[in-house]
Scaffold this active site. Structure first.
Site, PDB file in Angstrom:
ATOM      1  N   LYS A 191       0.861  -1.189   0.000  1.00 41.38           N
ATOM      2  CA  LYS A 191       0.000   0.000   0.000  1.00 41.38           C
ATOM      3  C   LYS A 191       0.890   1.230   0.000  1.00 41.38           C
ATOM      4  O   LYS A 191       1.433   1.635   1.022  1.00 41.38           O
ATOM      5  CB  LYS A 191      -0.912   0.028   1.224  1.00 41.38           C
ATOM      6  CG  LYS A 191      -2.088   1.006   1.042  1.00 41.38           C
ATOM      7  CD  LYS A 191      -2.505   1.733   2.280  1.00 41.38           C
ATOM      8  CE  LYS A 191      -1.701   2.949   2.608  1.00 41.38           C
ATOM      9  NZ  LYS A 191      -1.599   4.040   1.660  1.00 41.38           N
ATOM     10  N   GLU A 214      -0.952   7.461  -0.709  1.00 43.60           N
ATOM     11  CA  GLU A 214      -2.042   7.876  -1.586  1.00 43.60           C
ATOM     12  C   GLU A 214      -1.780   9.248  -2.206  1.00 43.60           C
ATOM     13  O   GLU A 214      -2.565   9.727  -3.013  1.00 43.60           O
ATOM     14  CB  GLU A 214      -3.379   7.863  -0.829  1.00 43.60           C
ATOM     15  CG  GLU A 214      -3.486   8.850   0.307  1.00 43.60           C
ATOM     16  CD  GLU A 214      -2.990   8.299   1.648  1.00 43.60           C
ATOM     17  OE1 GLU A 214      -2.015   7.510   1.631  1.00 43.60           O
ATOM     18  OE2 GLU A 214      -3.553   8.666   2.689  1.00 43.60           O
ATOM     19  N   CYS A 243      13.620  11.232   5.688  1.00 40.38           N
ATOM     20  CA  CYS A 243      13.790  10.889   7.107  1.00 40.38           C
ATOM     21  C   CYS A 243      15.258  10.920   7.473  1.00 40.38           C
ATOM     22  O   CYS A 243      15.599  10.863   8.635  1.00 40.38           O
ATOM     23  CB  CYS A 243      13.164   9.534   7.431  1.00 40.38           C
ATOM     24  SG  CYS A 243      13.977   8.173   6.620  1.00 40.38           S
TER      25      CYS A 243
END
Lengths: 496, 496, 496, 496
Positions: free
Chosen positions: A172, A175, A280
């Site tokens: 996933k 989005e 990050c």
């Protein structure tokens, strides 16, 4: 305007009951839509992965790896298109997308070595006539949930190794910029992955929860912010799964008085502002040891930053592009304003930067803030923007204490020429990835990526050797054969 | 009657505001008391461990290992006393306690190899002039929570390796038989462990929760039942810790038609009834493939069981001793009664066994139940008593399906002479520890112990190589030195 | 006066047809005699080792290791006696002998990890239904030939690991100081080694040749001078054996201008004069970069050497003792005289040193020679005495070239604080063991010892991980079971 | 007719003062010529390799590996041409050449994992503040000398790994079929290897000796017959080099009475006659345990061999092709005649086979000889032709003794269904590569290839993990930084 669907069992599947807009941050315009998978769609993907597992697990590792060899070649062949898709939705400049993709491909290369990485341990004679061996077997269906800031690289940290180990995968992606990720997955299928081995579902929290709660999902890899990482880790573990959840960061560089200051400034500039600081591993805090070092640093940074170029993703002359959304732009500017209000000195101010012809893009210019103190909000939180803070301390010990006291422990760096200072720092600092004169100490693909403290939840780091361990489980076989068997029989020797 | 205290920072500490009775299961009498630590006492132990950490982490691994070499020698020297303490509170016969201790000592031997096990990975030239290495550093304070059934072995699975890796340790043994465990810890101190490196707190759920919730505790190792394992894993992970939690089991042996039946019966007898079946690796279900195998098995088992001796721990002629408590005795007998009620056939019944002179001891005799089916309670749950169930199936595939459908996946075994059957079984069965003609396939100390499915929560198994990984975290250093430094200088060559 | 014999098949064997005198170098007196084994005696030892092999190879590695655990304890218990025997025949001071023994014991500790070190590699599904594993099996009878300068340590480099791997061993120690070595071997038997597993033959070239030519000897480990190493390697290999032969050295330290000169002088003093320089890792050449460094070094060394004490082995206040023989004393003094004659400057002269009460001992005092050049005999050859040469160069590159041009490549060191200089040196120098501010960079027992160039012949280094590989050979098994076997049969399910 | 030259420093070089004819064994015609390099030409190649070494050693391993990724792709792309060149000069049928090439490519795949394989060992705190690491550095110039029977595969065992490790290479292929080998090398250059990293010299013993004697060559890998292997090993070692020399074989299969005889016959047919038996892993002796097994084997083999097709390389319907030369054809037929003369029974006779249209080709048909005894010449020597011997014994122990008594110990196999027999055999047999129901147990590329006894001289096997060790040497660095350095300084904190 098209709506991006999902990739389940080798085919594109639409589930667009709920959708979300996809922006081009360089222009600020809506460029498409993505369907947000329902729980049923996620379960369909899991079912496809589950069905593909038995045959895939029995495929010899060397044969699985050979598909990854082809996948690497396809990634290289289609690099331009991948980078265009990344840039369009994420905003990063083409050279930066190239770097991201290169790093991702290195993970594919490492996964090509699966036959070596999957070797078990074999012990003859653990007792008289007894042998024992440990084998590393795939888990079954595993899930990956990846962030917007590296739509190609972070998925490539996960699925190539998971699949090389014999698992099947449900991915996933974020989005916000899923198009390049979906394209990667299609190239993997083109390389020869059987249908169902790699599935992609687009979605939001509903999809995430469906993955976390489904008993068929054996393991979850996550990269994102710390609050979400904590949520994922807690929920996946409460459901009895293995989980590795990588969260946020506040990466400090200590600038020692003996540092090569030109090198510091050159490398800090890329590390702090590259990809608009949306990494990050971005270097967001420079800790100058002594005011002399601080003054030199500030002077040279200011000069260097004068030539920094921010602009749209497709122009390779830009140093960095827009941030991901308008809301994020406002959040970043809010941190700058807050720093000012709390008494810090904004040396270079990136707010309100204008990019001619792209006035609605989500741009923040490179920002340098001096005299930041550890109590300021801009110091305590992860800004995820092109903002470099400078904190001044009196000693190396004070600099190290600052780092160790911070909530995060992802990356850090020291600039020095001194062997002893470097060794002392690297040995003791409570941070998982340490640079010595290297401001972005992202481990190469054959080591593993993992922060400490609240930057990683779990006990195995991402990719590299730890990745191979995370995506397999140990089975230990102990074998003794009853003697007095065929071997000792004499009846066969002289058949009547 | 004395009250057992705690061992904190090298000294015995009393905290007996709450206590619990300690029984001698062989006689059924109360033999002592143990104090149950308050949260404050647990925090004191954690604080001691925290304080001892910095110096211990900096002690060279070879020097830490040398203390374990001495610890091993002390364990061997004091084996009689350790086994007496185990037997008195647990009830296991002296030869069984010897076996437990021997297995524990093997873990100390393995931890003596810490300098080898802690080697990191070193890569020259990850980029031009750049080197990278990964180091495995200790975590800090780690906790172990251990079960009543192996008061010496399971603690020795944990603390020697944790300590060898440079951590400091807080151990909470079972409150039912803590005396031998505490004695082990004292021997470790005698061997040279600095005060605070190993601490023992006795207690119940209050102590466990204190360990799970304290932010200073970095990792938790647990061995016990599955419901508690699940609780521990969920709570430790929700608190952001790394955790490995080992739970229950229902270990099946498949008896193939070609098996050497005398070998089957000999080895099953020990595996099913040894230690009264109170082992997470006890072999509690025999799955006979074909009625002929079943009949032969039942006949020979009945004959073999006629000579089984149950009795008090100190008599070495006994095969096994009492179960741990009267309540547990009743629970085990309840499973036998339930099996009968649900239609199984109790071939040998151990209920109501009498041990002359020890009428109040918690004894259950060896029990054999035939024609068990997968829906019976005795099959679904872990009995943890000297009860062997026999299930009959028609094919090896059916036997494997039975095993794979069970909730637990700790250990399993196949009895056969056939290479193909053995390989097929070992490869595919969804169980972590597999025996081929070995009914108790406990991995040796240089492999790792871990079940699958609901028998283990976490991604690294106990002891062995996985133990070393669980008790350390990876730090990756990336190093580049600026050139144009001392080496290239020429000014020093001809000083004025 | 006793004559030392041999240790064959667990018993002392005399073969004193030929003998050699054993001296006490501290007094210059003859202290005993050693028998020199005939070819027949050597073959008897080989036969004993051959006979002991089958049972020993089948002894589980963990059980073999357990004997080494006991051996370590015995070595520690008898350390005083071992060191006395070393000192008496070798001359090294008791603290130096203690250090030697400690290093030797570390090798025993490492060999205790044999079960881990012997793990093979296991690969499931190298093809469909095919598994493959590699196992490391013992070789059979292996031989070790060891030098006078470490009569305890070098044998302990070899036989504990060889034996832990399942081989049996014939050791031929130096005929100049064999008594301590023989005592070690007896302790190993006392620890539980079966007779024949470890045998010791004393002898000279005749014994060596017998070992090299016997077809039953599978492998030879040697430590000594380069001409002998070359002879051993050539002859053993011509006989088809595997061989590792470690030879001589000329170890240089580069003293950089930024070095901490007090640290340099302290550590060089021990490294150059300890054990009278009779160590293959002795630091015998200091290369000063720049005249300033040279002057500082010479001044501080001269001052430091004023307090150096040479004298008999039993006086712990001495810094070092005599050299091994009168002939060697004369050879060392010859090098000093030659240096002087060739134009070097003898800053401190150790010739003619008088040790009151031990006038006939073989003493040479600490010697410092400046302005040595690469063409001088004292530079080209290994002196093996308490003599430190100083060479002056203008740059670090020149210093490195000097080292790389020398025939030997055993050990070397750089003194600096600069990270870049250290990395450049360690990466590029053509020497196998490199120190950074460490003048005697002898690898710890869990790494391996091996020089480059003409300091080692063979491809695996001594002890550590390479030792385990040298003493085993790989066997690779590939397994496929024909299907349609027992597993798929249905006939057994319903027997008539 | 062209004359094949050499490949030195990236270009084709002619040295055809001496030449040799190249045959097409399928037709028996001369198809070309190859130049035989003089010592000067070999030295030119060595010089080119030496010159290329410094830059190549400093190229990051991941970058070196990336060239091998491209090389693999080129080999796959040009597979048809490679196989045609192999077939034309060697005679093996196209499907066999495909198999050879596939196996070779697997070695390239393995070498692509160089960054993982080259990882060194890193130890923190080997002493207080002291770190130690071992690094595996390239050797420099290494040489490979390869046999006619695998002109693609054996070179690919060697140079990809050697080069991946940072060495430069001089390859001397067989002078009987060098064309395909030279083509491979050109593809490697096309993949991006810098000139001089891989060089090919064609030649005979003069070229071999030049390689063995040149001091710049650090290591030699050889595959060929045992007498030559022994010569190479002795001479290379006498010159102080590391060497691995693989020689001949006589590979036995034990056929147990419980074996699946159809499987035996199918797999033996390929293993005995494939590539005309010109493989060092060819299965040339079947040892039947019991006369029943022998009779069944002979009957089924005779039937199976009736359909064997021998013929020219380009016809894919053939099972195998000609032998390499007319002289070799005569030698093979001589062994068959000798067997007959010594009393064996020629069951199927391949002498005098006619291949229509290719009457001058060097064909020998598949031959089966029963009742061979260990004293016959055909049993004692390696035939290297399509000849399968059958020896009959009464027990498995007798079969194993036969194997262990033979001079060679390359490969062996047991056919059985019995787990115990298989384990006993694999554990004890004195052979390096063991098959269980696998007649050609060639280890996969991620294990290593090595026989025992007189089938391999040296201590590291070919390719796989041992290859990586053979082509590198260990360097161990020990580092301590003087304290009181920059870190503790306070002067920088408050500059005046």
């Amino acid at each position: 305007m098209t709506t991006l669907g999902h990739l389940i069992d080798g085919v594109r599947v639409d589930d667009a009951a709920r959708t979300q807009e996809l922006y081009n941050p360089s222009t600020g315009e809506v460029a498409g839509r993505v369907g947000l998978a329902s729980r049923a769609t996620v379960e369909e993907a899991i079912a496809a992965a589950q069905a593909a597992f038995p045959a895939w697990r029995d495929t010899p590792p060397a044969k699985r790896a050979r598909i990854l060899f082809r996948f690497k070649a396809l990634l290289e062949q289609h690099a331009d298109e991948i980078c265009r898709l990344i840039g369009q939705e994420h905003g990063k400049i083409v050279h930066d997308a190239r770097g991201e993709l290169a790093r991702g491909i290195e993970n594919v290369e490492y996964a090509c070595g699966a036959p070596e990485l999957l070797k078990g341990e074999y012990s003859k004679n653990t007792g008289p006539g007894i042998d024992s061996w440990s084998d590393f077997q795939p888990l079954g269906v595993v899930a990956g949930i990846t962030p917007f800031n590296f739509p190609a690289m972070v998925p490539l940290w996960m699925f190539p190794m998971a699949i090389a180990c014999g698992n099947t995968f449900v991915l996933k992606p974020s989005e916000r910029d899923p198009t390049s990720t979906l394209y990667l997955a299609e190239l993997a299928l083109e390389a020869g992955l059987p249908a169902g081995v790699l599935n992609v579902v687009n979605g939001d929290k509903a999809a995430v929860d469906a993955l976390l709660d489904d008993a068929r999902v054996q393991a979850v890899s996550f990269v994102g912010s710390t609050p979400i990482a904590e949520y994922i880790y807690g929920r996946a573990c409460a459901n009895g799964k293995r989980c590795q959840a990588l969260g946020g960061a506040k990466n400090h560089a200590i600038v020692m008085p003996d540092a090569d200051m030109d090198n510091v400034v050159d490398s800090l500039t890329g590390a702090a502002f590259g990809s608009s600081g949306e990494r990050c591993m971005a270097l967001s805090v420079a800790v100058a040891v002594g005011d002399a070092a601080a003054e030199a640093l500030i002077d040279k940074m200011r000069a260097r930053m004068a030539s920094l170029r921010v602009g749209p993703f497709h122009d390779a002359d830009n140093d960095f592009g827009p941030v991901i959304t308008r809301a994020h732009l406002e959040k970043v500017c809010g941190y700058i304003a807050g720093a000012e209000a709390q008494g810090a000195e904004v040396v270079v101010d990136g707010r309100g930067v204008q990019v001619p012809g792209h006035e609605d893009g989500f741009y923040v210019g490179g920002t340098l803030i001096d005299r930041v103190t550890p109590d300021m909000t801009c110091y305590l939180e992860e800004i995820f923007g092109p903002v470099l803070l400078v904190v001044r301390v009196d000693s190396m010990e004070a600099a190290m204490k600052l780092i160790d006291d911070h909530e995060y422990g992802n990356g850090t760096c020291i600039y020095t020429r001194d062997g002893e200072a470097a060794r002392y720092f690297a040995d003791r600092i409570q941070v998982g990835m340490v640079g010595i004169n290297v401001p972005l100490p992202v481990p190469v693909a054959y080591h593993s990526f993992g922060g400490w403290k609240r930057s990683l939840f779990g006990d195995l780091a991402a990719y590299g050797p730890d990745g191979a361990r995370f995506y397999t489980r140990r089975k230990t076989v102990t074998q003794r054969w009853p003697s007095a068997g065929l071997r000792e029989g004499s009846q066969f020797a002289f058949p009547s």
